[in-house]
Design an enzyme around this catalytic site. Structure first.
Site, PDB file in Angstrom:
ATOM      1  N   LYS A 144       0.830  -1.211   0.000  1.00 16.34           N
ATOM      2  CA  LYS A 144       0.000   0.000   0.000  1.00 16.34           C
ATOM      3  C   LYS A 144       0.861   1.256   0.000  1.00 16.34           C
ATOM      4  CE  LYS A 144      -4.347  -1.682   1.868  1.00 16.34           C
ATOM      5  NZ  LYS A 144      -5.349  -1.611   2.948  1.00 16.34           N
ATOM      6  N   LYS A 180      -5.879 -11.672  -8.933  1.00 10.13           N
ATOM      7  CA  LYS A 180      -7.112 -11.771  -8.168  1.00 10.13           C
ATOM      8  C   LYS A 180      -8.086 -10.678  -8.630  1.00 10.13           C
ATOM      9  CE  LYS A 180      -8.528 -11.466  -3.375  1.00 10.13           C
ATOM     10  NZ  LYS A 180      -8.138 -11.301  -1.984  1.00 10.13           N
ATOM     11  N   LYS A 238     -11.093  -4.374  -7.495  1.00  7.79           N
ATOM     12  CA  LYS A 238     -11.852  -3.235  -8.000  1.00  7.79           C
ATOM     13  C   LYS A 238     -11.081  -2.341  -8.959  1.00  7.79           C
ATOM     14  CE  LYS A 238     -13.182  -2.812  -3.878  1.00  7.79           C
ATOM     15  NZ  LYS A 238     -13.754  -2.666  -2.548  1.00  7.79           N
TER      16      LYS A 238
HETATM   17  N1  TRP Z   1      -7.553  -5.880   6.992  1.00  4.11           N
HETATM   18  C1  TRP Z   1      -8.692  -6.544   6.448  1.00  4.11           C
HETATM   19  C2  TRP Z   1      -8.676  -6.375   4.935  1.00  4.11           C
HETATM   20  O1  TRP Z   1      -8.109  -5.443   4.430  1.00  4.11           O
HETATM   21  C3  TRP Z   1      -9.985  -6.005   7.029  1.00  4.11           C
HETATM   22  C4  TRP Z   1     -10.053  -6.241   8.504  1.00  4.11           C
HETATM   23  C5  TRP Z   1      -9.971  -5.299   9.466  1.00  4.11           C
HETATM   24  C6  TRP Z   1     -10.263  -7.487   9.127  1.00  4.11           C
HETATM   25  N2  TRP Z   1     -10.115  -5.868  10.700  1.00  4.11           N
HETATM   26  C7  TRP Z   1     -10.310  -7.210  10.542  1.00  4.11           C
HETATM   27  C8  TRP Z   1     -10.405  -8.804   8.673  1.00  4.11           C
HETATM   28  C9  TRP Z   1     -10.459  -8.222  11.463  1.00  4.11           C
HETATM   29  C10 TRP Z   1     -10.569  -9.812   9.615  1.00  4.11           C
HETATM   30  C11 TRP Z   1     -10.597  -9.521  10.994  1.00  4.11           C
HETATM   31  O2  TRP Z   1      -9.254  -7.182   4.247  1.00  4.11           O
END
Ligand code: TRP
Length: 332
Positions: A114, A196, A199
Site C-alpha cells: 500500500k 485476483k 476493483k
Molecule cells: N484488513 C482486512 C482487509 O483489508 C480487514 C479487517 C480489518 C479485518 N479488521 C479485521 C479482517 C479483522 C478480519 C478480521 O481485508
C-alpha cells in the site's frame, strides 16, 4: 455465554463489493451462523488509512451493510456492526500499539504494497493498521478469522501480539486462527486471470460487482479472456481464464469441476461463457433485488447497526475492562 466457537471478520468499506468477495467470502459466511457465534464488521476505521470522500464513505457503508444482509447474513443470527460504533476498538487498538514492534509492522507485506502504491500518504495509521486489526479480533476472543490469503500475515501477527501480552499478564486473549475455507473460491480477474479479481479493473470489465446489472454481467463474461484451445478443462496454470470461469460456474451452480467439464465437453467457449454469465446473473439477481430493497429502508438499516453495536459492545467491553485492569489502569 454461548458454547459456540467465535468467528469474526471484517471488510473495508472502500467502494462496492465484488463478485469475488461474494463467492470467496460472503457466501461462505452465510453458512456459519448455526455452528458459530459470528461477528462481521464494516471497518470504517481501517478505511480512513486511505483518504476517503466523507459522503461516499457513509453511502458505501450503508450499501455494504445492505449487501451483507442480502447475501444471507441474518442480523438476528449474526452480529453485524460498524467498527467505529464500538469505541473499544480504538481503545484496545492504542494499547496493542504499545505491544507491537516497529520491526513487526515493517515486515507486513500489505503495508509495503500500500505504501508503494500510495507514496504521498504513508500515514502512521497505515503503518499501525495491523495493531487495530489485532484489537478487532482479540476483543471478541475470536477462535477463527475467515480471511483471504492476503490477510493471513495479519492474523499471524495478531497471534504473536496475543502471545506476548498473555506472556506478561496471564491468559487474557484467546489465540485466533486464520480460517481459509476449503472451497472458498478465489476468483480471478476476467481480463487478466493471473490476478485476483479486484476493483482496480472495474473499468476494463475484469471485475464484477455484486450489484451489477444483468446486461453488464453478460457483457463482461462474453469478453472474458480465455485461451487458444477449445476445451473446457480445469488447469489453473496453463488455462487460467477457463479455470477461473469453471470455478465461478461451479461456485454458482454447486456443480463440481468434473461435472462442469463434462457438461461443456465438445462445446465451444462461446456457449460456455454464455452459461457462466447466466449462472452469475441468476445467483446475483435475488441478492441485488434484496439489497436495493433494504437500502431504501434507512430506518431498518439503522436498527440493524444499532443492534449490532449493542451486541458487539457487550462482548468487547468485557475484554477491554480486563486488559485495562491487567496493565494497571485505574477503573473509572
Ligand atoms: N484488513 C482486512 C482487509 O483489508 C480487514 C479487517 C480489518 C479485518 N479488521 C479485521 C479482517 C479483522 C478480519 C478480521 O481485508
Amino acid at each position: 455465554m454461548s458454547e459456540k466457537k467465535i468467528i469474526l471478520s471484517g471488510i473495508q468499506p472502500s467502494g462496492a463489493m465484488t463478485l469475488g468477495t461474494y463467492l470467496g467470502a460472503l457466501k461462505n459466511w452465510a453458512t456459519l451462523a448455526d455452528e458459530f457465534d459470528c461477528y462481521y464488521m464494516i471497518v470504517d476505521m481501517h478505511a480512513i488509512t486511505a483518504r476517503q470522500n466523507p459522503a461516499e464513505l457513509r453511502k458505501t457503508q450503508l450499501s455494504q451493510l445492505a449487501q451483507y444482509i442480502a447475501c444471507g447474513l441474518d442480523p438476528e443470527q449474526n452480529t453485524l456492526f460498524i467498527q467505529s460504533h464500538v469505541p473499544a476498538h480504538a481503545q484496545l487498538g492504542w494499547v496493542l500499539n504499545c505491544y507491537t514492534m516497529f520491526g513487526e509492522l515493517s515486515r507486513m507485506t500489505q503495508f509495503k504494497d500500500k505504501s508503494a502504491k500510495n507514496a504521498e500518504n504513508i500515514n502512521a495509521g497505515l503503518f499501525t493498521y495491523p495493531a487495530l486489526q489485532a484489537a478487532d479480533i482479540l476483543l471478541y476472543q475470536a477462535d477463527l478469522v475467515p480471511v483471504g490469503a492476503d490477510q493471513k500475515q495479519h492474523v499471524e501477527l495478531t497471534r504473536d501480539i496475543a502471545l506476548r501480552f498473555n506472556g506478561i499478564y496471564g491468559d487474557v486473549f484467546k489465540l485466533p486462527e486464520p480460517y481459509i475455507p476449503k472451497i472458498g473460491a478465489k476468483i480471478m480477474d476476467l481480463q487478466s486471470p493471473e490476478n485476483k479479481m479486484s476493483k482496480s479493473s472495474i473499468a476494463d470489465g475484469g471485475c464484477l460487482l455484486i450489484l451489477d446489472k444483468p446486461e453488464d454481467i453478460m457483457r463482461a463474461f462474453k469478453r472474458a479472456v480465455t485461451d487458444s484451445e477449445t476445451q473446457v478443462r480445469f488447469d489453473a496454470e496453463n488455462k487460467p481464464g477457463i479455470s477461473n470461469l469453471i470455478q465461478i460456474y461451479s461456485s454458482c451452480t454447486g456443480k463440481t469441476f468434473e461435472e462442469t467439464e463434462a457438461e461443456f465437453s465438445g462445446q465451444g467457449y462461446g456457449t460456455f461463457k454464455q452459461s457462466v454469465g447466466e449462472a452469475v446473473v441468476e445467483t446475483l439477481r435475488p441478492i441485488r433485488e434484496e439489497a436495493l430493497k433494504i437500502l431504501a429502508d434507512k430506518a431498518y438499516l439503522e436498527s440493524v447497526y444499532r443492534l449490532g453495536a449493542e451486541k458487539a459492545s457487550r462482548q468487547a467491553s468485557r475484554t477491554l475492562r480486563k486488559v485495562y485492569k491487567k496493565i494497571g489502569f485505574i477503573e473509572a
